[in-house]
Design a protein around this motif. Structure first.
Motif, PDB file in Angstrom:
ATOM      1  N   THR A   1      -4.493 -26.160  37.246  1.00  0.00           N
ATOM      2  CA  THR A   1      -3.686 -26.749  36.169  1.00  0.00           C
ATOM      3  C   THR A   1      -2.523 -25.831  35.783  1.00  0.00           C
TER       4      THR A   1
ATOM      5  N   ALA B   1       1.623 -26.864  25.650  1.00  0.00           N
ATOM      6  CA  ALA B   1       2.379 -25.619  25.757  1.00  0.00           C
ATOM      7  C   ALA B   1       3.145 -25.552  27.075  1.00  0.00           C
ATOM      8  N   ASN B   2       2.629 -26.223  28.105  1.00  0.00           N
ATOM      9  CA  ASN B   2       3.319 -26.278  29.403  1.00  0.00           C
ATOM     10  C   ASN B   2       4.340 -27.402  29.473  1.00  0.00           C
TER      11      ASN B   2
ATOM     12  N   LYS C   1       1.909 -20.136  18.161  1.00  0.00           N
ATOM     13  CA  LYS C   1       2.099 -21.569  18.393  1.00  0.00           C
ATOM     14  C   LYS C   1       3.543 -21.999  18.153  1.00  0.00           C
TER      15      LYS C   1
ATOM     16  N   LYS D   1       8.725 -24.560  30.618  1.00  0.00           N
ATOM     17  CA  LYS D   1       7.642 -24.031  29.797  1.00  0.00           C
ATOM     18  C   LYS D   1       6.632 -23.212  30.597  1.00  0.00           C
ATOM     19  N   SER D   2       6.520 -23.488  31.903  1.00  0.00           N
ATOM     20  CA  SER D   2       5.504 -22.737  32.657  1.00  0.00           C
ATOM     21  C   SER D   2       5.924 -21.285  32.887  1.00  0.00           C
TER      22      SER D   2
ATOM     23  N   LEU E   1       4.437 -25.365  19.995  1.00  0.00           N
ATOM     24  CA  LEU E   1       3.350 -26.269  19.609  1.00  0.00           C
ATOM     25  C   LEU E   1       3.448 -26.644  18.126  1.00  0.00           C
TER      26      LEU E   1
ATOM     27  N   ILE F   1       3.712 -30.700  28.927  1.00  0.00           N
ATOM     28  CA  ILE F   1       3.180 -32.015  29.307  1.00  0.00           C
ATOM     29  C   ILE F   1       3.206 -32.924  28.071  1.00  0.00           C
TER      30      ILE F   1
ATOM     31  N   PRO G   1      -5.165 -19.191  25.378  1.00  0.00           N
ATOM     32  CA  PRO G   1      -5.488 -19.450  23.974  1.00  0.00           C
ATOM     33  C   PRO G   1      -6.771 -18.762  23.528  1.00  0.00           C
TER      34      PRO G   1
ATOM     35  N   TYR H   1       0.075 -18.881  28.889  1.00  0.00           N
ATOM     36  CA  TYR H   1      -0.568 -18.806  27.583  1.00  0.00           C
ATOM     37  C   TYR H   1      -2.083 -18.822  27.772  1.00  0.00           C
TER      38      TYR H   1
ATOM     39  N   ARG I   1      -5.421 -18.845  35.422  1.00  0.00           N
ATOM     40  CA  ARG I   1      -4.742 -20.134  35.242  1.00  0.00           C
ATOM     41  C   ARG I   1      -3.296 -19.914  34.777  1.00  0.00           C
TER      42      ARG I   1
ATOM     43  N   ALA J   1     -13.807 -24.568  23.847  1.00  0.00           N
ATOM     44  CA  ALA J   1     -12.963 -25.743  24.031  1.00  0.00           C
ATOM     45  C   ALA J   1     -13.295 -26.539  25.289  1.00  0.00           C
ATOM     46  N   VAL J   2     -13.812 -25.887  26.330  1.00  0.00           N
ATOM     47  CA  VAL J   2     -13.859 -26.578  27.614  1.00  0.00           C
ATOM     48  C   VAL J   2     -15.263 -26.782  28.174  1.00  0.00           C
TER      49      VAL J   2
ATOM     50  N   ILE K   1       6.165 -19.414  30.522  1.00  0.00           N
ATOM     51  CA  ILE K   1       5.317 -18.733  29.546  1.00  0.00           C
ATOM     52  C   ILE K   1       3.869 -19.040  29.884  1.00  0.00           C
TER      53      ILE K   1
ATOM     54  N   PHE L   1      -9.061 -18.239  32.693  1.00  0.00           N
ATOM     55  CA  PHE L   1      -7.897 -18.739  31.953  1.00  0.00           C
ATOM     56  C   PHE L   1      -6.688 -17.822  32.101  1.00  0.00           C
TER      57      PHE L   1
ATOM     58  N   LEU M   1       5.451 -20.958  21.216  1.00  0.00           N
ATOM     59  CA  LEU M   1       5.172 -21.850  22.342  1.00  0.00           C
ATOM     60  C   LEU M   1       5.732 -23.255  22.128  1.00  0.00           C
TER      61      LEU M   1
ATOM     62  N   ALA N   1       2.468 -28.348  35.585  1.00  0.00           N
ATOM     63  CA  ALA N   1       3.785 -28.600  35.001  1.00  0.00           C
ATOM     64  C   ALA N   1       4.904 -28.252  35.992  1.00  0.00           C
TER      65      ALA N   1
END
Lengths: 253, 267
Positions: free
Chosen positions: A106, B165-166, A53, A79-80, A58, B168, A86, A84, A158, A92-93, A82, A155, A56, A110
């Motif tokens: 998605t 992380a992207n 994190k 940032k894209s 975060l 946003i 998770p 990632y 993604r 989570a989803v 990288i 993911f 990244l 970015a």
């Protein structure tokens, strides 16, 4: 961005992190070169996810710096680059009504940028990622109807849809049976060798990962080992990492 | 032509109703999927406090509602990010707190000529022409902003950490959703009522989710359910002489039950 192999793409310098006064990471320094395949291992609670994190952006390290492609993470805008994946994606989803394709798109968000619509290039990247990971046939399925392994793949697709240069996977669920594990590791090898993707793979499974990666990082609050996996597989380091009483049986695949 | 369309107030109610019916679920879905469904109710109670305060200060209820909503949204987000209180406790605090203050104000300064009942439960006769000029641009702006930021809003609904992380700006978008929800509440309060607007933002979305479609299709379905609820509700309200908010939400509930029934075999 021009990227050549062997250049440093992730540089972690003297990073420490404490949470509520408790030290989680102490004085971590290492770098990852482009084209590397790095395994990050260590016991649970050893700070692996925290370190990811921080890389990244975060979490802010208490002290120290992180540089990505030579730029401080605070100023790093692309940032894209990288990708990632998770931990615990399935938990989570599960509540979101969304198709596989919507989720993979998605990965482009970015890159496309604010107030802009996806172009043909974006659609192509999404389709390519779905094909690479082998989820094209699932594209219209709802994510809540997928198995854990399928969701994992979604993911990864993604992350790949963003056409990253670095792929960071945090303890992916690699599948229950050996066949799907092997398939998964072969896939990562292919991404690394054929597509030149730099991979940082987090796991607590030393056994398998040390057979796969080119370089191993072992983390338990401090960086205990950084080097070739073969050298790590001596008793000295394993005891340092997990304590003396643990007995290890290694399987060679 | 139906008798109902001979009255100007009914035509205004239908125009405003259509705008609200489209706006409410489009914002509502982002609250529902982020487990923030109670936010709409909280904002509605805050808006009701705005109505009372606006009357006492002799300013337009719309201005007063927007004012109290924005101040409260700011406080809620500050408290939420400080992690002093959990999200749901925070909403409970503001929901009952603002109603309590409104009740005290009404009791202390009682006897004013304000039709509180219609603000609580909705009324089709109260939308003035001048208010349409507030409701329509607000609804259009809310829908426009959501269209422009759709892919980012979907991304943070999927997984905030990944979005962050992207690169946003998740904090700004989170606050934006709540502000848009506040505007949707403000424009809906006259027709649907403070106590029931939360239901209009949430129930059509819940009905749409039963059909197990992708995100975009779910939004389209929820708009259809919401339009049906509002338009049928206004008809029922007129012909049966009942409060429009109740009629609208009862239709929405019926559509929800129907959706559950139609999709009972999907897992």
């Amino acid at each position: 961005m021009q990227i050549t192999n062997g250049k440093k793409c992730i540089e972690v310098n003297n990073v420490s992190f404490s949470y509520n006064g408790q030290s989680v990471l102490e004085n971590i320094s290492f770098s990852v070169n482009t084209g590397d395949y790095v395994g990050l291992i260590g016991p649970n609670g050893g700070g692996k996810t925290t370190l990811i994190k921080i890389i990244l952006g975060l979490l802010k390290p208490t002290t120290g710096t992180v540089r990505i492609f030579g730029k401080d993470i605070k100023e790093f805008k692309e940032k894209s680059l990288i990708g990632y994946v998770p931990q615990h994606v399935s938990k989570a989803v599960s509540h979101l009504p969304a198709t596989v394709k919507e989720v993979i798109e998605t990965g482009r968000t970015a890159r496309i940028g604010l107030f802009k619509k996806p172009t043909k290039d974006d659609e192509r990247a999404v389709e390519k990622a779905m094909k690479m990971v082998g989820v094209l046939h699932l594209q219209h399925r709802l994510i809540e109807n997928l198995s854990g392994g399928e969701l994992q793949k979604v993911f990864i697709a993604r992350a790949l849809a963003g056409e990253p240069k670095i792929l960071i996977l945090d303890e992916p669920n690699v599948g229950v049976d050996l066949a799907s594990q092997e398939q998964f590791y072969n896939f990562l090898q292919k991404l690394n060798q054929e597509f030149g993707l730099t991979i940082l793979f987090v796991s607590h499974d030393i056994d398998i990962i040390s057979c796969e990666v080119k370089c191993l990082l072992c983390l338990n609050k401090n960086l205990i080992y950084h080097g070739l996996p073969e050298e790590f597989l001596t008793r000295e380091y394993i005891e340092k990492l997990y304590g003396k009483k643990v007995k290890f049986i290694f399987h060679r695949h | 032509m139906l008798e109902i369309f001979q009255f100007d107030f009914m035509i205004r109610a239908f125009i405003a109703g259509t705008a609200i019916a489209i706006t409410a679920p489009v914002v509502g879905i982002f609250l529902v999927v982020r487990r923030y469904a109670l936010m709409a109710d909280t904002l509605a109670h805050i808006a009701f406090l705005g109505v009372v305060a606006g009357f006492l200060m002799n300013i337009s209820p719309f201005i007063a509602m927007i004012g109290t909503s924005l101040i409260s949204v700011f406080c809620i987000e500050k408290l939420r990010t400080s992690k002093r209180l959990a999200g749901d406790s925070l909403l409970a605090l503001f929901l009952s707190g603002s109603l309590a203050v409104a009740t005290v104000l009404i009791s202390v300064f009682g006897g004013f000529n304000l039709n509180l009942f219609s603000f609580l439960f909705g009324s089709i006769t109260t939308v003035m022409l001048s208010e349409l000029f507030i409701i329509m641009p607000l609804c259009l702006s809310v829908i426009f902003i959501i269209l422009m930021l759709y892919k980012e809003l979907f991304f943070i609904s999927l997984n905030e950490e990944l979005a962050e992380a992207n690169g946003i700006k998740t904090n700004i978008l989170n606050t934006l959703i709540v502000v848009l929800a506040a505007f949707s509440v403000v424009v809906s309060i006259k027709i649907v009522g403070a106590l029931l607007i939360g239901a209009l933002m949430v129930i059509p979305v819940l009905a749409a989710i039963q059909f197990k479609r992708g995100f975009k299709s779910t939004i389209v379905l929820s708009i259809i359910f919401s339009l049906l609820s509002v338009l049928l509700g206004i008809f029922l309200s007129y012909y049966l002489g009942i409060a429009s908010g109740g009629a609208i939400v009862v239709v929405a509930l019926f559509l929800f039950l129907l959706s559950v029934f139609l999709n009972r075999n999907k897992k």
